[in-house]
Write a protein that holds these residues in place. Structure first.
Motif, short mmCIF file in Angstrom:
data_model
loop_
_atom_site.label_atom_id
_atom_site.label_comp_id
_atom_site.label_asym_id
_atom_site.label_seq_id
_atom_site.Cartn_x
_atom_site.Cartn_y
_atom_site.Cartn_z
N LEU A 131 -3.28 -12.46 -7.92
CA LEU A 131 -3.34 -11.14 -7.29
C LEU A 131 -2.47 -11.10 -6.04
O LEU A 131 -1.82 -10.08 -5.76
CB LEU A 131 -4.79 -10.80 -6.94
N CYS A 132 -2.44 -12.20 -5.29
CA CYS A 132 -1.52 -12.25 -4.13
C CYS A 132 -0.08 -12.07 -4.59
O CYS A 132 0.70 -11.34 -3.96
CB CYS A 132 -1.69 -13.58 -3.41
N GLY A 133 0.28 -12.71 -5.70
CA GLY A 133 1.63 -12.56 -6.22
C GLY A 133 1.92 -11.14 -6.68
O GLY A 133 3.01 -10.59 -6.42
N LEU A 134 0.98 -10.52 -7.36
CA LEU A 134 1.17 -9.13 -7.80
C LEU A 134 1.32 -8.20 -6.59
O LEU A 134 2.13 -7.26 -6.62
CB LEU A 134 -0.01 -8.69 -8.65
N SER A 135 0.57 -8.44 -5.53
CA SER A 135 0.68 -7.62 -4.33
C SER A 135 2.05 -7.76 -3.70
O SER A 135 2.64 -6.78 -3.22
CB SER A 135 -0.41 -8.01 -3.33
N ILE A 136 2.58 -8.97 -3.71
CA ILE A 136 3.92 -9.20 -3.16
C ILE A 136 4.96 -8.45 -4.00
O ILE A 136 5.90 -7.86 -3.47
CB ILE A 136 4.22 -10.71 -3.12
N VAL A 137 4.81 -8.49 -5.31
CA VAL A 137 5.73 -7.76 -6.18
C VAL A 137 5.67 -6.26 -5.89
O VAL A 137 6.69 -5.57 -5.82
CB VAL A 137 5.42 -8.04 -7.67
N GLY A 138 4.44 -5.74 -5.70
CA GLY A 138 4.31 -4.33 -5.36
C GLY A 138 4.99 -4.01 -4.04
O GLY A 138 5.66 -2.97 -3.91
N ALA A 139 4.84 -4.87 -3.04
CA ALA A 139 5.52 -4.66 -1.76
C ALA A 139 7.04 -4.66 -1.94
O ALA A 139 7.76 -3.85 -1.33
CB ALA A 139 5.09 -5.74 -0.77
N TRP A 140 7.54 -5.55 -2.78
CA TRP A 140 8.99 -5.64 -3.00
C TRP A 140 9.54 -4.38 -3.68
O TRP A 140 10.57 -3.86 -3.28
CB TRP A 140 9.30 -6.88 -3.83
N ALA B 248 5.30 8.15 2.81
CA ALA B 248 4.74 6.96 2.18
C ALA B 248 4.20 5.99 3.22
O ALA B 248 3.15 5.38 3.04
CB ALA B 248 5.79 6.29 1.30
N LEU B 249 4.94 5.86 4.33
CA LEU B 249 4.47 4.96 5.39
C LEU B 249 3.15 5.44 5.99
O LEU B 249 2.25 4.64 6.24
CB LEU B 249 5.53 4.86 6.48
N LEU B 250 3.04 6.75 6.20
CA LEU B 250 1.80 7.28 6.75
C LEU B 250 0.63 7.08 5.79
O LEU B 250 -0.48 6.72 6.20
CB LEU B 250 1.97 8.77 7.09
N ALA B 251 0.88 7.34 4.51
CA ALA B 251 -0.19 7.18 3.52
C ALA B 251 -0.61 5.72 3.41
O ALA B 251 -1.81 5.40 3.39
CB ALA B 251 0.27 7.71 2.17
N GLY B 252 0.37 4.82 3.34
CA GLY B 252 0.05 3.40 3.28
C GLY B 252 -0.65 2.92 4.54
O GLY B 252 -1.60 2.12 4.47
N ARG C 280 6.89 6.01 -13.11
CA ARG C 280 6.27 5.06 -14.03
C ARG C 280 6.20 3.66 -13.43
O ARG C 280 5.27 2.90 -13.72
CB ARG C 280 7.06 5.03 -15.34
N VAL C 281 7.16 3.31 -12.57
CA VAL C 281 7.13 2.01 -11.91
C VAL C 281 5.98 1.96 -10.92
O VAL C 281 5.21 1.00 -10.85
CB VAL C 281 8.48 1.71 -11.23
N ARG C 282 5.86 3.03 -10.11
CA ARG C 282 4.75 3.10 -9.16
C ARG C 282 3.41 3.01 -9.88
O ARG C 282 2.51 2.26 -9.48
CB ARG C 282 4.81 4.41 -8.38
N ALA C 283 3.29 3.82 -10.92
CA ALA C 283 2.01 3.86 -11.64
C ALA C 283 1.70 2.52 -12.30
O ALA C 283 0.56 2.04 -12.26
CB ALA C 283 2.05 4.97 -12.68
N GLY C 284 2.71 1.92 -12.94
CA GLY C 284 2.49 0.66 -13.64
C GLY C 284 2.05 -0.46 -12.72
O GLY C 284 1.04 -1.13 -12.97
N TRP C 285 2.78 -0.66 -11.61
CA TRP C 285 2.43 -1.77 -10.72
C TRP C 285 1.15 -1.49 -9.94
O TRP C 285 0.34 -2.40 -9.72
CB TRP C 285 3.59 -2.05 -9.77
N SER C 286 0.95 -0.24 -9.53
CA SER C 286 -0.29 0.10 -8.81
C SER C 286 -1.50 -0.12 -9.71
O SER C 286 -2.52 -0.68 -9.29
CB SER C 286 -0.24 1.54 -8.32
N ALA C 287 -1.39 0.32 -10.97
CA ALA C 287 -2.50 0.13 -11.91
C ALA C 287 -2.77 -1.34 -12.15
O ALA C 287 -3.94 -1.78 -12.21
CB ALA C 287 -2.19 0.84 -13.23
N LEU D 161 0.81 -1.21 0.00
CA LEU D 161 0.00 0.00 0.00
C LEU D 161 0.85 1.26 0.00
O LEU D 161 0.34 2.34 -0.34
CB LEU D 161 -0.94 0.00 1.21
N THR D 162 2.12 1.17 0.39
CA THR D 162 2.99 2.35 0.34
C THR D 162 3.52 2.62 -1.07
O THR D 162 4.02 3.71 -1.33
CB THR D 162 4.19 2.19 1.28
N LEU D 163 3.42 1.65 -1.96
CA LEU D 163 4.04 1.81 -3.28
C LEU D 163 3.57 3.05 -4.03
O LEU D 163 4.40 3.79 -4.57
CB LEU D 163 3.79 0.55 -4.12
#
Length: 903
Positions: free
Chosen positions: A385-394, A406-410, A343-350, A332-334
């Motif tokens: 989706l679990c895997g994609l979420s893990i990738v986003g966390a990484w 970012a920590l506060l927002a997440g 672009r990385v944030r936007a791509g993986w979040s989308a 959620l912090t991504l």
């Protein structure tokens, strides 16, 4: 990362060293210390330990006395693995094409491709026959640990970072809510859990133009292991590849992106082609399977969807999205982590948001499930989706602890999610306590990591203050581990206490592991406990099964006649204890088998895909069941005790497996009742079919004295009592459950039949619910079929040969349902597709041949073999092209070498 560590990572990942020469081998210690090895190993170890702890705390076998055999785990996967062990050790009558034990002869190659083709399933041969439950648990655990290791390896390949964090996130993926709630009870789907990160790696190789041979082999292995979840994993890997092509700085320009996509498509097509000999057979068997009722997808309430992100929630009607509070918080912090390129944030979040929405929209729901909404669990693709979420966390954590903003927002998003989900019925009493403790531990880990970074010398801190600089650093080396990425502190700690500060990151990792591990164990424990309380279950394998198996082995006389082991707890009896039975539970149960047995009075579960045995002397004669084993439990069947029963064996004369029906069909009762169908197949009138009158809940009729009263009411649920006899229960519940034909007792001397019904709900009976079996007539029919039937029957893996009396005319009938794939011939004639006689395999006879041969070949085998051969040739061509290209590259480098002398 130090140069030596860089070299080890190159060795593990298959990279070439400088100048294109292979990297040096390196010592074992250096290999184990490399992130690409340490991360996956740590993930596998942590995953295995936590899975065992969750099983132990739920008191489940093998760490407790309580059964794990809920629903299909006990009724399908355990019996299939028991049979698979016997098959691999050469202890079965059938072969890879045909299973003689189940469904009176069922195609087996499709079942192998559906349930048993994973390489992990070969582990069953390492266990004795009486430890098959332990074998299946080990298979399940190894699949889950392999998924954790594969996920950690993928994360380190996508972006370098601290391997302990990659290991924790790999474990989070492997022990997601989907794994506990869906994957562990359905072990074949766990192959998709392993396949998703591996297929993402194939996409990475294609993007970089590497491993053109290994990539298709990985795809082939994934689709062979379980093509159903491999399809979902392939779709998910395509999403990952698209995001990588659009966001990774190494892939710039339309031509490079197109080339990477085409290479990935080539790997997938060749890989699926290599798996085609099995996949095509499974596909055609699925089309011929008994159809389940059409299901209309109904999306879950969004409060339930949000609740499934939290620990200790269980439901089959909503997606199991739990990955652990620390991992979810990082994901959620991504969107707010400015240390990651925009672009990385936007791509993986989308990607994560769109895939989440796709779970709830019917067109994309159908896309995930290959065009057919499944019966039962509607969110089988959730592991992607679990895997994609893990990738986003990484991506948010690989450069270090995200910035405070970012920590506060997440954290705000996480708190909102937890608060919104509070009204969901899926919330358990353990949910918020586990969530709160994990959140506190994760916060403490963040604070320790930030304090540790403050105490680091300036040159050890990250210099990734902007998106552009971060991307430039990452682009310079795709395999170099970056330092911690927390914002620079205004002033480092004093030199004297810096050694203490350097311990803080280690403590942070310990707290992170504790938070993630505690939630995973609690979630696994609670899900197992809730499942046992809410769904059907089977007891553990015990003395009941062992006693039946011993008697079955002693009585077995195949192919002279069949031995039916009767009913044992769990279903799929013949796969567990041996013998030859109609009992069979598979997603590929042929519609021909199900309809034929239904019409003869057999019952079923699972909407027709689980035919059950029928203790009826007419069907015993029809299917050559010479020995029948009956069990009587000595006590109630319990979850925490081994089942016990007394076992009896009865042998009666029956016709052979191949019989002959005369050219002129004898007159039998008309109609479509089970009694009339049995008589038409038998070729003799053996029942009296009285006209029953009904007064309220009482049926009254007249039958010959001494005949046996049989009650046929497949949709009836309740009791039926013949005057003077005990009550017999029926469990009809259409369309899922069909009650079998059952005997109520013997007609008294008066000839009056009086039956009292005690229905549960509405009473619905067929037009002809009663049949009175006259045993003398049946005995005469059996003697006639025996006299004109085969004098000798031989059966191999998938072929039956019978010797008939000379001059036989009419129709030879093999007591096997006529599913697609049977080919038969009389005498020396060429094998042709078999005909059907009342649903069974039949061969016309003209009096000139005295032998009949029938052989089974799985439909689609030839087509799949042709596709597989073409794919193999394509793979060989790819390898040859790759080899020639490498040879050309080496020659070009040699030509450019400064030491080369011209002339």
């Amino acid at each position: 990362m130090a140069p030596a560590a860089e070299t080890v990572l190159d060795e593990v990942d298959g990279e070439e060293g400088a100048g294109g020469a292979p990297a040096g081998p390196g010592s074992p210690g250096r290999v184990l210390r490399s992130p690409a090895v340490a991360g996956p190993l740590a993930a596998a170890l942590l995953t295995g330990v936590l899975l065992c702890l969750a099983t132990r705390f739920s008191r489940s076998y093998p760490f407790g006395p309580v059964t794990r055999n809920i629903v299909d785990l006990g009724q399908q996967y355990l019996p299939f693995h028991a049979y698979w062990r016997s098959f691999l050790l050469g202890e079965t009558h059938g072969d890879a094409f045909l299973n003689w034990n189940s469904g009176f002869g069922s195609p087996f190659l499709g079942d192998i491709g559906t349930y048993l083709s994973s390489p992990f399933d070969l582990l069953v041969v390492l266990f004795p026959a009486d430890r098959i439950e332990l074998a299946l648990y080990v298979v399940t655990a190894v699949k889950i640990t392999a998924a954790g290791a594969a996920a950690a390896l993928l994360l380190l390949r996508l972006r370098p970072g601290p391997w302990p964090v990659a290991a924790v996130l790999g474990t989070a993926y492997a022990l997601s809510g989907w794994t506990f709630n869906v994957g562990a009870p359905v072990p074949m789907w766990l192959d998709g859990l392993v396949a998703f990160p591996l297929l993402c790696l194939v996409g990475e190789w294609a993007r970089a133009g590497r491993r053109p041979v290994l990539g298709p082999l990985v795809v082939a292995l994934a689709w062979t292991a379980n093509f159903y979840t491999a399809y979902m994993a392939t779709v998910g890997a395509a999403v990952v590849l698209v995001v990588r092509l659009l966001t990774a700085e190494e892939t710039t320009g339309a031509r490079r992106r197109l080339a990477g996509a085409l290479r990935a498509a080539r790997s997938v097509l060749i890989g699926i082609g290599l798996a085609a000999p099995l996949v095509v057979v499974v596909f055609l068997a699925t089309r011929a399977a008994d159809p389940t009722p059409v299901t209309t997808f109904a999306p879950a309430a969004w409060t339930d969807v949000l609740a499934r992100f939290l620990p200790a929630t269980a439901s089959l009607a909503s997606p199991a999205l739990f990955i652990g509070t620390p991992a979810l918080a990082l994901a959620l912090t991504l969107p707010f982590n400015r240390a990651v390129a925009l672009r990385v944030r936007a791509g993986w979040s989308a990607a994560i948001v769109l895939v989440t929405l796709s779970l709830q929209w019917e067109p994309t729901h159908l896309l995930w499930h290959a065009g057919a909404s499944p019966n039962g669990i509607p969110y089988r693709q959730t592991f992607v989706l679990c895997g994609l979420s893990i990738v986003g966390a990484w991506f948010s954590a690989a450069r270090g602890v995200p910035r405070p903003a970012a920590l506060l927002a997440g954290g705000a998003l996480l708190g909102t999610l937890a608060w919104t989900a509070g009204s969901s019925a899926d919330i358990d009493s353990w949910t918020y306590p586990a969530f709160g403790v994990a959140a506190v531990l994760a916060l403490a880990a963040v604070l320790l990591a930030l304090l540790g970074d403050r105490g680091s010398p300036p040159d050890e801190r990250a210099g990734t203050a902007s998106d552009a600089s971060a991307d430039r650093v990452h682009a310079r080396s795709a395999t170099r581990e970056l330092p911690t990425g927390a914002p620079p502190a205004a002033r480092a700690w004093p030199t004297a206490i810096r050694p203490v500060a350097r311990v803080l990151p280690v403590l942070a990792v310990v707290l992170l592991v504790a938070a993630q591990a505690g939630e995973a164990v609690v979630t696994g424990k609670r899900i197992e406990e809730q499942q046992r309380a809410e769904v059907a279950w089977s007891p553990r394998i015990g003395p009941w099964h062992e006693a039946v198996a011993e008697e079955t082995a002693r009585a077995d006389s195949w192919p002279r006649y069949r031995t039916d082991p009767g009913e044992v707890p769990g279903g799929n009896d013949a796969l567990l204890v041996g013998g030859q039975s109609p009992e069979y539970y598979s997603s590929l149960t042929a519609e021909v088998t199900s309809r034929t047995l239904d019409g003869l009075g057999f019952g079923h579960y699972a909407k027709g895909r689980h035919p059950v045995t029928l203790d009826n002397p007419v069907t015993d004669a029809l299917f050559s069941i010479g020995t029948r084993i009956r069990s009587h439990p000595t006590g109630p069947v319990r979850q925490d005790a081994l089942p016990r029963a007394t076992v009896s064996v009865t042998t009666t004369p029956v016709p052979p497996l191949v019989t002959v029906r005369p050219p002129n069909r004898p007159a039998t009762h008309p109609g479509d009742s089970a009694f009339a169908r049995q008589e038409r197949l038998l070729g003799a009138e053996v029942y009296e079919l009285p006209a029953a009158s009904r007064a309220g809940r009482t049926l009254v009729a007249r039958c010959p004295a001494g005949s046996q009263v049989w009650f046929w009411a497949p949709e009836y649920r309740g009791g039926a009592t013949l005057a003077g006899e005990r009550t017999v229960d029926f469990e009809g519940k259409p369309p899922a459950v069909r009650a079998p034909l059952r005997a109520l007792g013997t007609v008294p001397g008066s000839g009056e039949v009086r039956i009292e019904l005690s229905p549960e709900g509405r009473t619905r009976l067929p037009r002809q619910p009663l049949g009175c079996l006259v045993r003398d007539r049946l005995d005469s029919a059996v003697r006639q079929l025996t006299a004109t039937g085969a004098t000798e029957v031989r059966a191999t893996g998938h072929t039956v040969t019978a010797v008939l009396p000379p001059g036989s005319t009419g129709t030879a009938v093999l007591a096997v349902p006529r599913v697609s794939g049977w080919r038969c011939a009389a005498g020396d004639a060429e094998l042709r597709p078999a005909r059907a006689h009342q649903g069974l395999v039949a061969v016309p006879l003209d009096g000139r041949a005295n032998t009949v041969t029938c052989s089974f070949r799985p439909p689609g085998l030839k087509l799949g073999g042709a596709v597989g051969l073409a794919a193999l040739l394509a793979l060989i061509a790819t390898a040859a092209f790759r080899g020639r290209r490498q040879e050309f590259t080496r020659s070009a480098r040699a030509d450019r070498s400064p030491g080369k002398v011209e002339g």
